[in-house]
Write a protein that holds these residues in place. Structure first.
Motif, PDB file in Angstrom:
ATOM      1  N   GLU A 154     -34.920  -3.337  20.926  1.00 30.04           N
ATOM      2  CA  GLU A 154     -34.772  -2.607  19.672  1.00 30.04           C
ATOM      3  C   GLU A 154     -33.302  -2.280  19.403  1.00 30.04           C
ATOM      4  O   GLU A 154     -32.824  -2.384  18.271  1.00 30.04           O
ATOM      5  CB  GLU A 154     -35.602  -1.326  19.708  1.00 30.04           C
ATOM      6  CG  GLU A 154     -37.098  -1.573  19.547  1.00 30.04           C
ATOM      7  CD  GLU A 154     -37.905  -0.287  19.690  1.00 30.04           C
ATOM      8  OE1 GLU A 154     -37.341   0.704  20.208  1.00 30.04           O
ATOM      9  OE2 GLU A 154     -39.088  -0.279  19.297  1.00 30.04           O
ATOM     10  N   ALA A 155     -32.597  -1.884  20.469  1.00 30.04           N
ATOM     11  CA  ALA A 155     -31.176  -1.580  20.309  1.00 30.04           C
ATOM     12  C   ALA A 155     -30.408  -2.826  19.882  1.00 30.04           C
ATOM     13  O   ALA A 155     -29.535  -2.767  19.006  1.00 30.04           O
ATOM     14  CB  ALA A 155     -30.616  -1.028  21.616  1.00 30.04           C
ATOM     15  N   LYS A 156     -30.741  -3.962  20.492  1.00 25.44           N
ATOM     16  CA  LYS A 156     -30.081  -5.220  20.125  1.00 25.44           C
ATOM     17  C   LYS A 156     -30.442  -5.632  18.698  1.00 25.44           C
ATOM     18  O   LYS A 156     -29.605  -6.172  17.962  1.00 25.44           O
ATOM     19  CB  LYS A 156     -30.485  -6.334  21.100  1.00 25.44           C
ATOM     20  CG  LYS A 156     -30.059  -6.094  22.532  1.00 25.44           C
ATOM     21  CD  LYS A 156     -28.553  -6.057  22.675  1.00 25.44           C
ATOM     22  CE  LYS A 156     -28.143  -5.890  24.122  1.00 25.44           C
ATOM     23  NZ  LYS A 156     -26.667  -5.755  24.276  1.00 25.44           N
ATOM     24  N   SER A 174     -27.925  -6.306  15.633  1.00 21.77           N
ATOM     25  CA  SER A 174     -27.944  -7.587  14.917  1.00 21.77           C
ATOM     26  C   SER A 174     -28.099  -7.381  13.415  1.00 21.77           C
ATOM     27  O   SER A 174     -27.444  -8.058  12.608  1.00 21.77           O
ATOM     28  CB  SER A 174     -29.080  -8.473  15.455  1.00 21.77           C
ATOM     29  OG  SER A 174     -28.913  -8.738  16.825  1.00 21.77           O
ATOM     30  N   LEU A 175     -28.986  -6.463  13.028  1.00 20.04           N
ATOM     31  CA  LEU A 175     -29.180  -6.179  11.601  1.00 20.04           C
ATOM     32  C   LEU A 175     -27.901  -5.640  10.970  1.00 20.04           C
ATOM     33  O   LEU A 175     -27.546  -5.999   9.834  1.00 20.04           O
ATOM     34  CB  LEU A 175     -30.324  -5.177  11.422  1.00 20.04           C
ATOM     35  CG  LEU A 175     -31.725  -5.698  11.741  1.00 20.04           C
ATOM     36  CD1 LEU A 175     -32.746  -4.562  11.695  1.00 20.04           C
ATOM     37  CD2 LEU A 175     -32.134  -6.797  10.773  1.00 20.04           C
ATOM     38  N   ALA A 176     -27.192  -4.773  11.704  1.00 25.45           N
ATOM     39  CA  ALA A 176     -25.938  -4.218  11.182  1.00 25.45           C
ATOM     40  C   ALA A 176     -24.894  -5.322  10.993  1.00 25.45           C
ATOM     41  O   ALA A 176     -24.139  -5.328  10.010  1.00 25.45           O
ATOM     42  CB  ALA A 176     -25.408  -3.144  12.131  1.00 25.45           C
ATOM     43  N   ILE A 177     -24.858  -6.272  11.941  1.00 22.03           N
ATOM     44  CA  ILE A 177     -23.910  -7.389  11.832  1.00 22.03           C
ATOM     45  C   ILE A 177     -24.222  -8.233  10.603  1.00 22.03           C
ATOM     46  O   ILE A 177     -23.320  -8.645   9.848  1.00 22.03           O
ATOM     47  CB  ILE A 177     -23.958  -8.246  13.116  1.00 22.03           C
ATOM     48  CG1 ILE A 177     -23.366  -7.452  14.285  1.00 22.03           C
ATOM     49  CG2 ILE A 177     -23.203  -9.555  12.920  1.00 22.03           C
ATOM     50  CD1 ILE A 177     -23.568  -8.120  15.633  1.00 22.03           C
ATOM     51  N   ASN A 231     -35.400 -10.013   7.170  1.00 20.54           N
ATOM     52  CA  ASN A 231     -36.861 -10.088   7.346  1.00 20.54           C
ATOM     53  C   ASN A 231     -37.222 -11.099   8.437  1.00 20.54           C
ATOM     54  O   ASN A 231     -38.124 -10.864   9.245  1.00 20.54           O
ATOM     55  CB  ASN A 231     -37.539 -10.483   6.033  1.00 20.54           C
ATOM     56  CG  ASN A 231     -37.560  -9.350   5.032  1.00 20.54           C
ATOM     57  OD1 ASN A 231     -37.458  -8.172   5.412  1.00 20.54           O
ATOM     58  ND2 ASN A 231     -37.677  -9.670   3.754  1.00 20.54           N
ATOM     59  N   ARG A 232     -36.508 -12.219   8.452  1.00 21.94           N
ATOM     60  CA  ARG A 232     -36.783 -13.233   9.484  1.00 21.94           C
ATOM     61  C   ARG A 232     -36.478 -12.688  10.877  1.00 21.94           C
ATOM     62  O   ARG A 232     -37.201 -12.942  11.847  1.00 21.94           O
ATOM     63  CB  ARG A 232     -35.959 -14.490   9.200  1.00 21.94           C
ATOM     64  CG  ARG A 232     -36.518 -15.298   8.015  1.00 21.94           C
ATOM     65  CD  ARG A 232     -35.507 -16.266   7.454  1.00 21.94           C
ATOM     66  NE  ARG A 232     -35.133 -17.310   8.411  1.00 21.94           N
ATOM     67  CZ  ARG A 232     -34.204 -18.239   8.151  1.00 21.94           C
ATOM     68  NH1 ARG A 232     -33.570 -18.231   6.987  1.00 21.94           N
ATOM     69  NH2 ARG A 232     -33.935 -19.164   9.041  1.00 21.94           N
ATOM     70  N   LEU A 233     -35.390 -11.911  10.973  1.00 17.53           N
ATOM     71  CA  LEU A 233     -35.041 -11.315  12.266  1.00 17.53           C
ATOM     72  C   LEU A 233     -36.081 -10.275  12.674  1.00 17.53           C
ATOM     73  O   LEU A 233     -36.499 -10.219  13.834  1.00 17.53           O
ATOM     74  CB  LEU A 233     -33.651 -10.676  12.165  1.00 17.53           C
ATOM     75  CG  LEU A 233     -32.990 -10.268  13.486  1.00 17.53           C
ATOM     76  CD1 LEU A 233     -32.861 -11.452  14.429  1.00 17.53           C
ATOM     77  CD2 LEU A 233     -31.611  -9.660  13.219  1.00 17.53           C
TER      78      LEU A 233
END
Length: 483
Positions: free
Chosen positions: A99-101, A105-108, A128-130
């Protein structure tokens, strides 16, 4: 009057802790000595798969009356049993880490989307895909964890581990100390902890709270119980523990070499007997050979997995050389092997270096002797642990087999020594190395620059980008692919 001849001191007298255990030593203690299990060995039965658990219990059954469990180990087993059952595969921690990763990733992605003014529709599609991929992965983790833990029950009469252990331990366990003696020993333990005397001084952080001293003294209480049982039986002892902290083990260059010297000497001084120690995966490995027990290859990998996780939880570096030195099992995805760097780096002649490494084997069949010769041939490798990793390349390529403490050329290795043929290494790379075939496929569809980019962004399943690029370099060096 007859003369009394005193025994002359030998090489190991006073230095018994430096003597490594041979197969003969291990067979002797497994068949005629005392085999002691620490609490973590019992608790790990909940963390193993059902296949691994069955294999390990078969080994304990084969050991039979030589098996003995200190009271302290049983006390810690029962106190920690329910916490271990609650999440034996540590799925919750794994999902939290993911979840942390995911959030990172979403922030990037959001930051990148803003920098290039990506449309909201495309940006939303990426996130959404992520999210969907994350949900799919976590669902699978939960499914696997639920499948492994479904048979475990907090009700003792329904717990397969307890039901299997009960007849095994009956008549093979120690009794508790009296309250008075325990209080004296806890005080001794605190003094030893303050003076960093093994075992147990690494548990100093536990000395807090109402029963903190008692918890911190656990290792010492177990140690005293083992010593007292050895005195009664007058046999050598093998202690099996999953604890890899330095207050139990002697380490050199970060590698476990055997029990702490102080522990070996204390056992010798108080009982006149020898102390040997193994981790659970090594017990399984040696028992397979010395006691003629069938053990699944996946069991070795599973025990190694649990050991690595628990070591990292304790902040300890994990090294699985005890298994690797005696079982040439695949370490990569899809039952294939991983590669490592060569001693002279990417600039050397790979074929010549591999030939040199393999050529050292006939002259140095003993593993330690081989590593000595290896470091003499490649003086840039100063750490033993690095030398060990580099020489594992020969195992990955199928040129060498390691059994016990012996290094042997395989039939393929002997052929390579005779012919020094590049085609032998090429075929080994394709047949044995994780990701090699997939990377070859990529080179047939993409340019070299594109292949390098793809390996950085989407390496073959199970490989990190670094590992994938290393395999690609090997394939290029041996002209399996062109750059």
């Amino acid at each position: 009057m007859s003369k009394v001849h005193s025994r002359k001191s030998g090489l190991y007298d006073g230095f018994e802790g430096y003597r490594t255990a041979s197969e003969r030593d291990l067979k002797q203690v497994l068949t005629r000595g005392l085999v002691v299990l620490d609490a973590n060995v019992l608790l790990n039965l909940y963390r193993y798969t059902s296949t691994t658990r069955a294999d390990f219990l078969e080994v304990l059954t084969k050991i039979g009356d030589r098996l003995w469990i200190p009271h302290q180990a049983l006390d810690e087993f029962w106190r920690n049993r329910e916490n271990t059952i609650r999440d034996p595969s540590n799925a919750r921690d794994t999902i939290k880490q993911l979840e942390a990763k995911l959030n990172d990733s979403l922030a990037i992605i959001r930051g990148w989307s803003k920098r290039i003014a990506l449309t909201d529709t495309v940006a939303a599609d990426l996130t959404n895909r992520l999210d969907n991929a994350f949900d799919e992965v976590t669902a699978t983790i939960k499914q696997v964890a639920d499948r492994e833990s479904s048979e475990l029950s907090r009700a003792t009469h329904e717990d397969p581990v307890v039901n299997d252990l009960e007849p095994l331990i009956a008549g093979r366990r120690g009794e508790p100390f009296s309250e008075g003696k325990r209080a004296v020993l806890v005080k001794q333990a605190m003094e030893r902890i303050e003076n960093s005397i093994p075992p147990g001084y690494k548990d100093k952080s536990k000395v807090r709270g109402e029963d903190g001293a008692s918890k911190a003294a656990g290792d010492y209480l177990l140690w005293v119980q083992v010593i007292e049982e050895v005195k009664v039986r007058n046999v050598d002892v093998l202690l099996v523990t999953g604890d890899v902290k330095e207050d139990w083990w002697r380490k050199e260059d970060g590698e476990i070499r055997g029990p702490r010297l102080e522990l070996v000497q204390e056992m010798k001084r108080l009982t006149g007997r020898r102390l040997l120690m193994l981790r659970p995966e090594s017990l399984l490995l040696h028992a397979k050979k010395l006691l003629a027990i069938e053990v699944s290859e996946t069991s070795f990998q599973d025990i190694n997995r649990v050991g690595e996780y628990l070591a990292k939880e304790d902040g300890e570096e994990w090294q699985s050389n005890e298994v690797e030195e005696t079982a040439d099992s695949p370490k990569g995805p899809g039952e294939r092997y991983l590669l490592d760097k060569l001693p002279e780096g990417r600039s050397g002649d790979y074929l010549e270096i591999v030939a040199d490494m393999a050529g050292l084997v006939p002259e140095s069949p003993d593993l330690d002797a081989y590593l000595d010769a290896f470091q003499e041939r490649f003086p840039g490798i100063t750490l033993r642990s690095v030398a060990r990793r580099r020489m594992r390349v020969l195992v990955s390529l199928g040129l060498v087999h390691i059994q016990g403490r012996q290094v042997r050329l395989t039939d393929l290795g002997e052929r390579f020594i005779r012919e020094k043929s590049i085609s032998i290494i090429r075929q080994s790379l394709l047949d044995r190395i994780a990701g090699a075939s997939e990377i070859v496929d990529l080179t047939q569809k993409h340019s070299p620059d594109d292949v390098r980019d793809l390996l950085r962004t989407t390496p073959p399943a199970g490989l990190s980008p670094t590992q994938a690029r290393l395999v690609y370099r090997w394939l290029c060096k041996f002209e399996v692919v062109t750059t």
